[in-house]
Design a protein around this motif. Structure first.
Motif, PDB file in Angstrom:
ATOM      1  N   ALA A  24       0.831  -1.207   0.000  1.00 56.51           N
ATOM      2  CA  ALA A  24       0.000   0.000   0.000  1.00 56.51           C
ATOM      3  C   ALA A  24       0.862   1.252   0.000  1.00 56.51           C
ATOM      4  O   ALA A  24       0.566   2.228  -0.706  1.00 56.51           O
ATOM      5  CB  ALA A  24      -0.931   0.000   1.214  1.00 56.51           C
ATOM      6  N   ARG A  25       1.953   1.240   0.767  1.00 54.14           N
ATOM      7  CA  ARG A  25       2.841   2.397   0.809  1.00 54.14           C
ATOM      8  C   ARG A  25       3.479   2.633  -0.559  1.00 54.14           C
ATOM      9  O   ARG A  25       3.561   3.768  -1.025  1.00 54.14           O
ATOM     10  CB  ARG A  25       3.921   2.192   1.871  1.00 54.14           C
ATOM     11  CG  ARG A  25       4.860   3.385   1.980  1.00 54.14           C
ATOM     12  CD  ARG A  25       5.779   3.294   3.165  1.00 54.14           C
ATOM     13  NE  ARG A  25       4.969   3.563   4.357  1.00 54.14           N
ATOM     14  CZ  ARG A  25       5.059   2.883   5.483  1.00 54.14           C
ATOM     15  NH1 ARG A  25       5.912   1.905   5.605  1.00 54.14           N
ATOM     16  NH2 ARG A  25       4.301   3.184   6.512  1.00 54.14           N
ATOM     17  N   PRO A  66      -8.847  17.231  -4.207  1.00 55.34           N
ATOM     18  CA  PRO A  66      -9.477  16.297  -3.265  1.00 55.34           C
ATOM     19  C   PRO A  66      -8.974  14.857  -3.403  1.00 55.34           C
ATOM     20  O   PRO A  66      -8.923  14.114  -2.429  1.00 55.34           O
ATOM     21  CB  PRO A  66     -10.964  16.389  -3.616  1.00 55.34           C
ATOM     22  CG  PRO A  66     -11.121  17.735  -4.209  1.00 55.34           C
ATOM     23  CD  PRO A  66      -9.842  18.001  -4.956  1.00 55.34           C
ATOM     24  N   ILE A  67      -8.597  14.480  -4.623  1.00 56.56           N
ATOM     25  CA  ILE A  67      -8.046  13.132  -4.797  1.00 56.56           C
ATOM     26  C   ILE A  67      -6.730  12.998  -4.040  1.00 56.56           C
ATOM     27  O   ILE A  67      -6.469  11.988  -3.373  1.00 56.56           O
ATOM     28  CB  ILE A  67      -7.869  12.804  -6.296  1.00 56.56           C
ATOM     29  CG1 ILE A  67      -9.241  12.684  -6.962  1.00 56.56           C
ATOM     30  CG2 ILE A  67      -7.067  11.524  -6.489  1.00 56.56           C
ATOM     31  CD1 ILE A  67      -9.193  12.522  -8.455  1.00 56.56           C
ATOM     32  N   ALA A  68      -5.886  14.019  -4.117  1.00 59.53           N
ATOM     33  CA  ALA A  68      -4.613  13.994  -3.390  1.00 59.53           C
ATOM     34  C   ALA A  68      -4.857  13.953  -1.883  1.00 59.53           C
ATOM     35  O   ALA A  68      -4.216  13.181  -1.157  1.00 59.53           O
ATOM     36  CB  ALA A  68      -3.772  15.207  -3.761  1.00 59.53           C
ATOM     37  N   ALA A  73      -5.596  10.776   3.355  1.00 58.79           N
ATOM     38  CA  ALA A  73      -6.562  10.249   4.320  1.00 58.79           C
ATOM     39  C   ALA A  73      -6.578   8.721   4.285  1.00 58.79           C
ATOM     40  O   ALA A  73      -6.684   8.070   5.335  1.00 58.79           O
ATOM     41  CB  ALA A  73      -7.948  10.804   4.032  1.00 58.79           C
ATOM     42  N   LEU A  74      -6.465   8.150   3.097  1.00 57.94           N
ATOM     43  CA  LEU A  74      -6.427   6.695   2.973  1.00 57.94           C
ATOM     44  C   LEU A  74      -5.209   6.124   3.680  1.00 57.94           C
ATOM     45  O   LEU A  74      -5.287   5.111   4.376  1.00 57.94           O
ATOM     46  CB  LEU A  74      -6.419   6.290   1.498  1.00 57.94           C
ATOM     47  CG  LEU A  74      -6.308   4.797   1.203  1.00 57.94           C
ATOM     48  CD1 LEU A  74      -7.502   4.047   1.778  1.00 57.94           C
ATOM     49  CD2 LEU A  74      -6.204   4.569  -0.296  1.00 57.94           C
ATOM     50  N   ARG A  75      -4.083   6.789   3.539  1.00 56.14           N
ATOM     51  CA  ARG A  75      -2.869   6.332   4.219  1.00 56.14           C
ATOM     52  C   ARG A  75      -3.058   6.367   5.731  1.00 56.14           C
ATOM     53  O   ARG A  75      -2.659   5.438   6.440  1.00 56.14           O
ATOM     54  CB  ARG A  75      -1.684   7.201   3.807  1.00 56.14           C
ATOM     55  CG  ARG A  75      -0.393   6.792   4.409  1.00 56.14           C
ATOM     56  CD  ARG A  75       0.057   5.447   3.867  1.00 56.14           C
ATOM     57  NE  ARG A  75       0.836   4.793   4.881  1.00 56.14           N
ATOM     58  CZ  ARG A  75       0.973   3.489   4.986  1.00 56.14           C
ATOM     59  NH1 ARG A  75       0.407   2.696   4.129  1.00 56.14           N
ATOM     60  NH2 ARG A  75       1.690   2.976   5.937  1.00 56.14           N
ATOM     61  N   ASP A  79      -2.963   3.149   8.319  1.00 55.80           N
ATOM     62  CA  ASP A  79      -2.124   3.107   9.515  1.00 55.80           C
ATOM     63  C   ASP A  79      -2.952   2.780  10.753  1.00 55.80           C
ATOM     64  O   ASP A  79      -2.535   1.990  11.605  1.00 55.80           O
ATOM     65  CB  ASP A  79      -1.398   4.442   9.714  1.00 55.80           C
ATOM     66  CG  ASP A  79      -0.271   4.638   8.726  1.00 55.80           C
ATOM     67  OD1 ASP A  79       0.189   3.640   8.132  1.00 55.80           O
ATOM     68  OD2 ASP A  79       0.152   5.793   8.539  1.00 55.80           O
ATOM     69  N   LEU A  80      -4.133   3.384  10.864  1.00 59.54           N
ATOM     70  CA  LEU A  80      -5.005   3.119  11.995  1.00 59.54           C
ATOM     71  C   LEU A  80      -5.473   1.669  11.999  1.00 59.54           C
ATOM     72  O   LEU A  80      -5.489   1.016  13.043  1.00 59.54           O
ATOM     73  CB  LEU A  80      -6.207   4.064  11.971  1.00 59.54           C
ATOM     74  CG  LEU A  80      -7.239   3.883  13.077  1.00 59.54           C
ATOM     75  CD1 LEU A  80      -6.608   4.193  14.437  1.00 59.54           C
ATOM     76  CD2 LEU A  80      -8.431   4.783  12.835  1.00 59.54           C
ATOM     77  N   SER A  81      -5.827   1.160  10.832  1.00 54.48           N
ATOM     78  CA  SER A  81      -6.276  -0.233  10.734  1.00 54.48           C
ATOM     79  C   SER A  81      -5.150  -1.193  11.106  1.00 54.48           C
ATOM     80  O   SER A  81      -5.375  -2.179  11.812  1.00 54.48           O
ATOM     81  CB  SER A  81      -6.766  -0.535   9.321  1.00 54.48           C
ATOM     82  OG  SER A  81      -7.869   0.268   9.014  1.00 54.48           O
TER      83      SER A  81
END
Length: 96
Positions: A24-25, A66-68, A73-75, A79-81
């Motif tokens: 993912a990273r 907003p995509i950036a 936000a996805l990252r 990390d939280l998950s």
């Protein structure tokens, strides 16, 4: 479940989490680099004296901005998950 089997399951889960996190990273970094390169290319090609170019540029910023932010936000969500999974593996279902 015996303690040995539980440790093996934890190790397998940890390995899978680490693999997925690295993947993912890499994808998020590649997407960010691609966005940056395309943004620089657009800035270099734009005719600053043409108002139509400015309008298209601003509209592109309104779409891709907003995509950036969504990628960032996805990252954070990943990390939280990952933290939740690691906490559950370390402390058990109840957590601490």
């Amino acid at each position: 479940m015996s303690e040995g089997n539980l440790d093996a399951a934890r190790k397998a889960a940890m390995d899978e989490v680490e693999r997925n996190e690295r993947k993912a990273r890499r994808f998020l970094i590649a997407a960010g680099v691609t966005e940056a390169v395309l943004f620089i290319a657009i800035v270099m090609v734009i005719d600053v004296n043409d108002t139509t170019h400015w309008l298209i540029f601003l509209c592109a910023c309104l779409v891709y901005g907003p995509i950036a932010f969504g990628m960032v936000a996805l990252r954070s969500y990943l990390d939280l998950s990952t933290k939740r999974v690691l906490t559950a593996l370390q402390f058990g279902p109840g957590g601490r």
